[in-house]
Design an enzyme around this catalytic site. Sequence first.
Site, short mmCIF file in Angstrom:
data_model
loop_
_atom_site.label_atom_id
_atom_site.label_comp_id
_atom_site.label_asym_id
_atom_site.label_seq_id
_atom_site.Cartn_x
_atom_site.Cartn_y
_atom_site.Cartn_z
CB ALA A 124 2.08 -3.85 -17.75
N GLY A 165 -8.18 -6.15 0.35
CA GLY A 165 -9.10 -6.00 -0.75
C GLY A 165 -10.39 -5.57 0.37
CG HIS A 206 -20.82 -8.36 26.58
ND1 HIS A 206 -20.95 -8.91 25.55
CD2 HIS A 206 -19.95 -9.05 27.73
CE1 HIS A 206 -20.44 -10.22 25.69
NE2 HIS A 206 -19.80 -10.09 26.86
CD GLU A 255 -3.48 -10.48 1.60
OE1 GLU A 255 -2.74 -10.61 0.55
OE2 GLU A 255 -4.11 -9.45 1.89
CB THR A 292 -0.92 0.16 1.30
OG1 THR A 292 -1.60 -1.17 1.44
CG2 THR A 292 -1.94 1.26 1.52
#
Length: 383
Positions: A185, A370, A344, A248, A131
């Site tokens: 590319a 993603g 809770h 992943e 990133t």
Amino acid sequence: MIDLDNDFLSPDHRQVREQLRRFIAQEIVPEAPAWEEEGAIPAAVFQRMGALGYLGLSLPAEHGGSEMDALGSVVFGEELGRSGFGGFMAAVSDHADIAAPVIRRNGSPEQQAAYLPDIIGGRRIVGLAVTEPRGGSDLTRMQTTARRDGDDWILNGQKTFITNAICGEIFVTVARTDPDARGAAGFSLFIVEKGGRGFSTGKAFKKTGWLSSDMSELFFEDFRVPGRNLLGEEGKGFYLMMQGIEHERLSIGSQCVGMLERGLEITLQHLKAREAYRGVLWDLQAIRHEIARIASEAAAAKLLLYHAAARKSRGEPVRLEAAMVKATLPELLKRAVDVFVQAHGAQGYMRGSEIERLWRDTRPHSLGGGASSVMLDEVAKLL
Ligand SMILES: Cc1cc2nc3c(=O)[nH]c(=O)nc-3n(C[C@H](O)[C@H](O)[C@H](O)COP(=O)(O)OP(=O)(O)OC[C@H]3O[C@@H](n4cnc5c(N)ncnc54)[C@H](O)[C@@H]3O)c2cc1C
């Protein structure tokens, strides 16, 4: 939630689950609150997990791993998620199940021999540096470049939101090697070793959750990387990364299942113990239905995850299934944990309560690896 171990897992898988669960209960959970304060897990944790064989479950045996299939990674991800400490889970899974497999898939025999033994042994920590400030979901906008200079490559650019940036020593890094190429590319992968002139990290980010995993930026200013550290074929970096993307996505899905099961477990305990009106909260149908709905949806999503991992273990394509897992489980987890916090009451909003940490620590799964909408685009494309 439903138990699929007998339907899908081998005795080896089940043994890993049992041992890992015991290790996490005895050696991680008691210490992890202090690591949350410190903002990182100690290097000794990686070394201990490496010595016990937990960091190489999906990695080659010749370098110290145990070469388990995709269901082995599911067990690993689930148990890390069940720990209830997202920071511990992120630091370890990023090292062993996200970054290291890129070296395994694309590394030459020399590269694998140079890096995998130390990674599997937990002696050197690895991260994945993709990133950039201008390249998140749209990775074709990455601007880090690498140009040849004799035998070396010269890197310039910046990576951000990198897990293990501070504790890590090795980074699988993507950079554009063909300045004239467009779109996906012209990118290449590199094994970048921390340190030396032209390499620096930023300050540790102050995250909302995952407090015990460190995160920062990496800066490259005319940083020299030896030619032997090009990973895989030059110019094909983007495609090489995408080849491992299913692994992943299933890994993240597995962490979500582990966190969901842990959240459900503690919420049921709480609801059955908390006295209210003439009984306990669990007697109230409005609450029971909400929990029952979450548990049923979670069971269906877990079955999809195991189905995808079983197919992958047999070498069958799982692009659609893996995208569905990543589109579904993080969103379900977000919704579920919100219900768990509600169940809770105020106690679920207090620092130090497990459910409050789970609430913060489940948020990143639908952002990273993603984003959910990107996954829905992928599912739609494949439909
Ligand atoms: C805790 C954490 C740990 C991380 N660790 C790492 C790491 O170790 N290494 C690394 O390289 N990165 C890491 N990241 C970064 C992560 O991969 C990125 O955050 C992610 O790719 C999204 O990029 P972005 O944050 O720039 O969001 P953007 O790309 O700006 O997207 C913002 C939002 O826009 C929406 N969106 C984007 N694309 C589409 C689309 N096609 N259709 C519809 N909506 C869309 C989504 O809702 C998305 O969340 C980490 C992030 C987090 C939160």
